[in-house]
Design an enzyme around this catalytic site. Sequence first.
Site, mmCIF file in Angstrom:
data_model
loop_
_atom_site.group_PDB
_atom_site.id
_atom_site.type_symbol
_atom_site.label_atom_id
_atom_site.label_comp_id
_atom_site.label_asym_id
_atom_site.label_seq_id
_atom_site.Cartn_x
_atom_site.Cartn_y
_atom_site.Cartn_z
ATOM 1 N N CYS A 114 8.065 2.796 7.536
ATOM 2 C CA CYS A 114 7.924 1.856 6.413
ATOM 3 C C CYS A 114 9.026 2.025 5.370
ATOM 4 O O CYS A 114 9.204 1.154 4.528
ATOM 5 C CB CYS A 114 6.574 2.028 5.732
ATOM 6 S SG CYS A 114 5.217 1.528 6.781
ATOM 7 N N HIS A 254 6.291 -0.721 -1.839
ATOM 8 C CA HIS A 254 5.862 -0.969 -0.466
ATOM 9 C C HIS A 254 4.439 -1.539 -0.490
ATOM 10 O O HIS A 254 3.591 -1.082 -1.260
ATOM 11 C CB HIS A 254 5.899 0.344 0.320
ATOM 12 C CG HIS A 254 5.436 0.210 1.726
ATOM 13 N ND1 HIS A 254 5.817 -0.837 2.538
ATOM 14 C CD2 HIS A 254 4.604 0.983 2.479
ATOM 15 C CE1 HIS A 254 5.243 -0.700 3.718
ATOM 16 N NE2 HIS A 254 4.501 0.398 3.708
ATOM 17 N N ASN A 284 0.749 -5.322 5.503
ATOM 18 C CA ASN A 284 1.831 -4.336 5.569
ATOM 19 C C ASN A 284 2.780 -4.717 6.704
ATOM 20 O O ASN A 284 2.438 -4.604 7.879
ATOM 21 C CB ASN A 284 1.210 -2.950 5.804
ATOM 22 C CG ASN A 284 2.243 -1.831 5.864
ATOM 23 O OD1 ASN A 284 3.441 -2.091 5.905
ATOM 24 N ND2 ASN A 284 1.772 -0.601 5.873
HETATM 25 N N1 ACO Z 1 -14.183 -2.293 7.682
HETATM 26 C C1 ACO Z 1 -15.310 -1.670 7.277
HETATM 27 N N2 ACO Z 1 -15.377 -0.326 7.163
HETATM 28 C C2 ACO Z 1 -14.290 0.381 7.491
HETATM 29 C C3 ACO Z 1 -13.097 -0.210 7.930
HETATM 30 C C4 ACO Z 1 -13.066 -1.611 8.030
HETATM 31 N N3 ACO Z 1 -11.976 -2.295 8.414
HETATM 32 N N4 ACO Z 1 -12.190 0.760 8.180
HETATM 33 C C5 ACO Z 1 -12.775 1.916 7.903
HETATM 34 N N5 ACO Z 1 -14.048 1.707 7.483
HETATM 35 C C6 ACO Z 1 -15.050 2.683 7.076
HETATM 36 C C7 ACO Z 1 -14.802 4.038 7.676
HETATM 37 O O1 ACO Z 1 -15.400 4.163 8.955
HETATM 38 C C8 ACO Z 1 -15.476 4.949 6.658
HETATM 39 O O2 ACO Z 1 -16.858 4.983 6.908
HETATM 40 P P1 ACO Z 1 -17.655 6.361 6.768
HETATM 41 O O3 ACO Z 1 -17.499 6.768 5.332
HETATM 42 O O4 ACO Z 1 -19.020 5.964 7.174
HETATM 43 O O5 ACO Z 1 -16.983 7.318 7.713
HETATM 44 C C9 ACO Z 1 -15.249 4.219 5.341
HETATM 45 O O6 ACO Z 1 -14.948 2.867 5.678
HETATM 46 C C10 ACO Z 1 -14.111 4.786 4.522
HETATM 47 O O7 ACO Z 1 -12.975 4.961 5.370
HETATM 48 P P2 ACO Z 1 -11.614 5.520 4.818
HETATM 49 O O8 ACO Z 1 -10.659 5.678 5.958
HETATM 50 O O9 ACO Z 1 -11.868 6.707 3.947
HETATM 51 O O10 ACO Z 1 -11.171 4.283 3.909
HETATM 52 P P3 ACO Z 1 -10.065 4.232 2.807
HETATM 53 O O11 ACO Z 1 -10.637 3.823 1.548
HETATM 54 O O12 ACO Z 1 -9.201 5.469 2.829
HETATM 55 O O13 ACO Z 1 -9.174 3.010 3.314
HETATM 56 C C11 ACO Z 1 -6.993 2.738 4.342
HETATM 57 C C12 ACO Z 1 -8.497 3.112 4.562
HETATM 58 C C13 ACO Z 1 -6.956 1.290 3.892
HETATM 59 C C14 ACO Z 1 -6.275 2.901 5.671
HETATM 60 C C15 ACO Z 1 -6.387 3.650 3.263
HETATM 61 O O14 ACO Z 1 -6.726 4.995 3.562
HETATM 62 C C16 ACO Z 1 -4.906 3.528 3.136
HETATM 63 O O15 ACO Z 1 -4.409 2.550 2.633
HETATM 64 N N6 ACO Z 1 -4.120 4.563 3.526
HETATM 65 C C17 ACO Z 1 -2.684 4.617 3.318
HETATM 66 C C18 ACO Z 1 -1.924 3.636 4.183
HETATM 67 C C19 ACO Z 1 -0.435 3.824 4.002
HETATM 68 O O16 ACO Z 1 0.081 3.868 2.907
HETATM 69 N N7 ACO Z 1 0.279 4.013 5.106
HETATM 70 C C20 ACO Z 1 1.703 4.334 5.017
HETATM 71 C C21 ACO Z 1 2.519 3.242 5.396
HETATM 72 S S1 ACO Z 1 2.143 2.591 6.993
HETATM 73 C C22 ACO Z 1 3.371 3.101 8.131
HETATM 74 O O17 ACO Z 1 4.217 3.910 7.874
HETATM 75 C C23 ACO Z 1 3.302 2.501 9.545
#
Ligand code: ACO
Length: 330
Positions: A114, A254, A284
Amino acid sequence: MQNAVITGVASYLPEDVLTNEDISRMVDTNDEWIMTRVGIKERRILKGEGLGSSELGYRAVNELLRKTGTRPEEIEVVVCATSTPDYRFPSTASIISEKCGIKNAFAYDIQAACSGFLVGLQTASGLVKGGLYKKVVLVACEKMSSMTDYSDRSTCPLFGDGAGAVLLEPSEEKLGVMDAVIHTDGVGLPHLLMKAGGSVSPASHENVDRHEHYIYQEGRIVFKYAVSDMAASVLDIMERNNLTMDTVDWFVPHQANRRIIEAIARRMGLSEEKVMVNIEKYGNTSAATLPICLAEWESKLKKGDNLVLTTFGAGFTWGAIYLKWAYDAK
Ligand code: ACO
């Protein structure tokens, strides 16, 4: 030493739209979760047999050449940032060059996930600053849908396809890429990667059955690193260049998660209207998010505006660039 300025920007987003409603028919999710946790409403998808990232990239570069009145044969270097190359080899840059009729340039890809546009901007501007080349195209293009697992609800809502490109040229004025703070820390490997398809684990029936040819991300861990590392590099570049919340005109982050963007903008003390955010429409697009933002906001940018760009991606690789915009929109 001369400066390297951006003299034009263009983007290309494919027409097909994948909405949260569409995704909620594929996996157990809903619009409310995706909007609150990530801030994405829809994303664009490149459809069509035999079309890869170069299709997106060449359309952005063609538009860039048209807008800047540049003939393809004037381009000396084409740098392409992508994690979704058309092929393992040859480079996607060489395919884009061919499609655009760019015949007098050498072309190569860079891989910084990214952060590809940020790393590309620093290295491509170095080619111009050093006096080696006068017209360098930097294009970032990603067909993220090609490595997204649409049966995995934790990653499939996040990504979209798109491309953006800039033209870099020398200038005697104090404009362009002013400073960069870019870091890499290999600690990120187990948290964000595509496990198979590389030389460690070449494509096999077994690893495809295990869905290892798709993006694997431990979102919560990546989230923490992304917020703290991007915020630190943004504050670092502001301090090094005596920038304040008043003298920063635009923040170009980003587009991975709206909550990450808002957390960093808060730490910078920036008001909302200075922050470029279009994650809601495109998701993204990895390396392409920054030039897609620049293209969308181009008509509002003025010569001399102070821009702070920041990214975070796999590796981990992250950082910030201080850019002085070089032209008023036509
Ligand atoms: N719909 C409903 N529920 C979901 C979904 C979904 N699409 N996805 C996950 N959940 C659930 C999970 O199962 C979890 O349930 P649990 O608590 O019962 O286990 C709950 O939601 C929370 O999951 P988290 O993974 O903790 O959710 P979070 O708030 O962290 O959001 C996300 C996930 C959006 C991926 C976030 O962590 C994020 O943005 N991370 C950083 C991404 C990033 O910056 N990446 C770098 C660039 S990408 C690259 O380089 C290719």
